[in-house]
Design an enzyme around this catalytic site. Structure first.
Site, PDB file in Angstrom:
ATOM      1  N   ASP A  65      41.874 -74.934 -71.180  1.00  0.00           N
ATOM      2  CA  ASP A  65      42.082 -76.036 -70.247  1.00  0.00           C
ATOM      3  C   ASP A  65      42.356 -75.430 -68.871  1.00  0.00           C
ATOM      4  O   ASP A  65      42.752 -74.269 -68.765  1.00  0.00           O
ATOM      5  CB  ASP A  65      43.269 -76.881 -70.712  1.00  0.00           C
ATOM      6  CG  ASP A  65      43.632 -77.963 -69.724  1.00  0.00           C
ATOM      7  OD1 ASP A  65      42.726 -78.682 -69.271  1.00  0.00           O
ATOM      8  OD2 ASP A  65      44.820 -78.080 -69.381  1.00  0.00           O
ATOM      9  N   ASP A 122      47.533 -77.544 -72.302  1.00  0.00           N
ATOM     10  CA  ASP A 122      48.870 -78.028 -72.029  1.00  0.00           C
ATOM     11  C   ASP A 122      48.778 -79.462 -71.543  1.00  0.00           C
ATOM     12  O   ASP A 122      48.086 -79.742 -70.585  1.00  0.00           O
ATOM     13  CB  ASP A 122      49.545 -77.158 -70.963  1.00  0.00           C
ATOM     14  CG  ASP A 122      50.932 -77.660 -70.631  1.00  0.00           C
ATOM     15  OD1 ASP A 122      51.629 -78.118 -71.544  1.00  0.00           O
ATOM     16  OD2 ASP A 122      51.319 -77.597 -69.457  1.00  0.00           O
ATOM     17  N   ASP A 147      45.151 -83.082 -74.078  1.00  0.00           N
ATOM     18  CA  ASP A 147      44.447 -82.111 -74.917  1.00  0.00           C
ATOM     19  C   ASP A 147      44.831 -82.197 -76.387  1.00  0.00           C
ATOM     20  O   ASP A 147      44.384 -81.379 -77.188  1.00  0.00           O
ATOM     21  CB  ASP A 147      44.723 -80.691 -74.413  1.00  0.00           C
ATOM     22  CG  ASP A 147      44.124 -80.429 -73.051  1.00  0.00           C
ATOM     23  OD1 ASP A 147      43.042 -80.972 -72.766  1.00  0.00           O
ATOM     24  OD2 ASP A 147      44.742 -79.689 -72.262  1.00  0.00           O
TER      25      ASP A 147
END
Length: 208
Positions: free
Chosen positions: A17, A184, A188
Site C-alpha cells: 500500500d 495500513d 486494506d
C-alpha cells in the site's frame, strides 16, 4: 497467527500500500479557506475516520474543537458523512486530496505527503530476495508514479478501490502465487485478510 512466519517464508510477491505504509501519515494540509466553524466540522469528521489521510487531518487540526455531528458513518475507501444540525456534511477522498462538503458548499483540501525513511532500501532488499514487488494505491496516478520512482519500484497500480485490491490479491492466490500484502488502514482489511500472509504496521491488524 501461529503459522504467519511459516507462510512468510514461502512468499513470492509483495504488495505494498502507499498511503500510510510507504509514506508517513504526518501530512500537511491547506485549511486557510475554512472558517473556524468549517474547521470544527472537518475535525469531527476526520477524527471519526480510520483512514490515514483523515487521521492526519485530525492531527493537523489538533487545536480545533470538533463540532457536534450526528448520523456519522464511514464508506470504506470513500470518506465520512454525517449531519451538522439539519445540514448534510461529508469529507470525501478526491484526486488531489480531500473534499469537505457542508450543505451545498465544498472546499478542496490538498495535502503533501512524505516518503518514509528506508522505503527505497526496502524495495531493493525485497528484489534481492527474488521477490516480485508492486505498489497498490487508491491515490492518483501522478502521486503514485512519483513515489514509485523515488523508491525504485517499476510496477504500480493507482486509483483502485479496496475491492480491486482484494481482487488483485485473490487473482494472485488463484494463479499459484503466495502474495504478502503490506498495508495500513481499514481500507486494506479485505486484501490483508485474503493474502497468503500480511503485514499491518499500524492499526489495520485488529480491523482485519
Amino acid at each position: 497467527s501461529g503459522t504467519a512466519l511459516e507462510r512468510l517464508a514461502s512468499v513470492d510477491e509483495v504488495l505494498l500500500d502507499k498511503t500510510g505504509t510507504l509514506t508517513r501519515t504526518g501530512f500537511t494540509f491547506d485549511v486557510s479557506a475554512l472558517s473556524a466553524t468549517d474547521q470544527s466540522i472537518a475535525k469531527a469528521l476526520a477524527q471519526a475516520s480510520s483512514h490515514p489521510v483523515a487521521r492526519a487531518l485530525d492531527q493537523h487540526l489538533v487545536s480545533v474543537a470538533p463540532a457536534q455531528l450526528s448520523d456519522i458513518s464511514e464508506q470504506v475507501g470513500q470518506g465520512m458523512s454525517g449531519k451538522w444540525g439539519d445540514q448534510p456534511v461529508s469529507i470525501l477522498k478526491q484526486n488531489s486530496g480531500l473534499a469537505l462538503n457542508v450543505g451545498k458548499r465544498t472546499w478542496h483540501l490538498t495535502y503533501q505527503e512524505t516518503q518514509k525513511e528506508g522505503a527505497d532500501v526496502l524495495s531493493v532488499d525485497l528484489r534481492s530476495m527474488q521477490l516480485g514487488v508492486q505498489i497498490l494505491s487508491g491515490d492518483t496516478a501522478e502521486k503514485t508514479r512519483a513515489l514509485a520512482e523515488r523508491v525504485n519500484i517499476d510496477r504500480w497500480t493507482a486509483g483502485i478501490s479496496p475491492e480491486e485490491k482484494h481482487r488483485i490479491v485473490k487473482d494472485l492466490n488463484e494463479t499459484g502465487h503466495k502474495p504478502c500484502m503490506f498495508g495500513d488502514g481499514i481500507n486494506d482489511t479485505a486484501a490483508l485478510q485474503s493474502a497468503h500472509v500480511s503485514i499491518a504496521p499500524g492499526s489495520a491488524l485488529d480491523a482485519a
